[in-house]
Design an enzyme around this catalytic site. Sequence first.
Site, PDB file in Angstrom:
ATOM      1  N   SER A 139       0.919   0.808   5.274  1.00 31.91           N
ATOM      2  CA  SER A 139       0.332   1.329   4.036  1.00 31.91           C
ATOM      3  C   SER A 139      -0.271   0.162   3.272  1.00 31.91           C
ATOM      4  O   SER A 139       0.202  -0.981   3.401  1.00 31.91           O
ATOM      5  CB  SER A 139       1.398   1.998   3.170  1.00 31.91           C
ATOM      6  OG  SER A 139       0.923   2.235   1.847  1.00 31.91           O
ATOM      7  N   TYR A 152       9.970   1.636  -0.713  1.00 35.61           N
ATOM      8  CA  TYR A 152       8.911   2.146   0.174  1.00 35.61           C
ATOM      9  C   TYR A 152       7.909   1.038   0.472  1.00 35.61           C
ATOM     10  O   TYR A 152       7.546   0.801   1.634  1.00 35.61           O
ATOM     11  CB  TYR A 152       8.205   3.346  -0.457  1.00 35.61           C
ATOM     12  CG  TYR A 152       7.042   3.849   0.378  1.00 35.61           C
ATOM     13  CD1 TYR A 152       7.271   4.656   1.483  1.00 35.61           C
ATOM     14  CD2 TYR A 152       5.727   3.512   0.061  1.00 35.61           C
ATOM     15  CE1 TYR A 152       6.211   5.116   2.265  1.00 35.61           C
ATOM     16  CE2 TYR A 152       4.666   3.959   0.836  1.00 35.61           C
ATOM     17  CZ  TYR A 152       4.914   4.769   1.935  1.00 35.61           C
ATOM     18  OH  TYR A 152       3.869   5.210   2.711  1.00 35.61           O
TER      19      TYR A 152
END
Length: 261
Positions: A139, A152
């Site tokens: 990501s 995350y």
Amino acid sequence: MSHQLALITGASSGIGATYAKQLAARGANLILVARDAARLNALAQSLRDEHGVEVNVLAADLTHHADLQKVDREIHENTRITMLVNNAGMTVEGEFIEGDIAQIQTMLTLNITALTQLAHSAAQVFRARRSGTIVNIASVLALVSESANSAYNASKAYVLSLTRNMNRELVDSGVRVQAVLPGLTRTEIFERAGKSINDLPAEMLMEVDDLVSAALSGLDAGELVTIPSVEDISLWQRYDEARIAILPYISLNKPASRYLS
């Protein structure tokens, strides 16, 4: 790509399902892995009907040890597999400190532990054959510390670092490795984390078909790291050059002068 057999995790929806569709359109055969067997079977049948490819379904929850071992065995034992798309992942609602630690630990099991085991197995198998492709979905939040849930972000920074080091170990082995760093993408991950995709700025939200198409183009071009939305690639190159520039100084036998009294 008719000789390819790609195993895709998190394949029932979003990025994983879109990889399945676009790889099938290229003629690849598929093994689809996710928890939802009904959705996997529906997707598999539509891909068989539309593209005439072989599609098998492997229902598994990668946060469960027995299911992870089942997928791991498939990678080791199915000698036809030529590609792993390590896509399964999740996020959690809210910030790290206020978050539910059980949910955070489940996220880390999926984003890190499961991805690591499957990447490790695929790397061993493909290196022995001197052929294969491993795509790890990270990501853009791997590069960001200022927003979203820090656990995350950290999990995706791990995926980026792991992929870089895998590439170092696999140089000249015939195995290709790629980290894909999506930005905000129109998928179900937001709703699953208790957020509304409608709250996101439209100019920051990429359609999943565009994302996967760009990622596959980056793979075709031999990119180790693909950030689909970055138009000026020199921005990434300068970022990486700055990271490399500090390396000769991060481990020396004396502290920096600012720490000396």
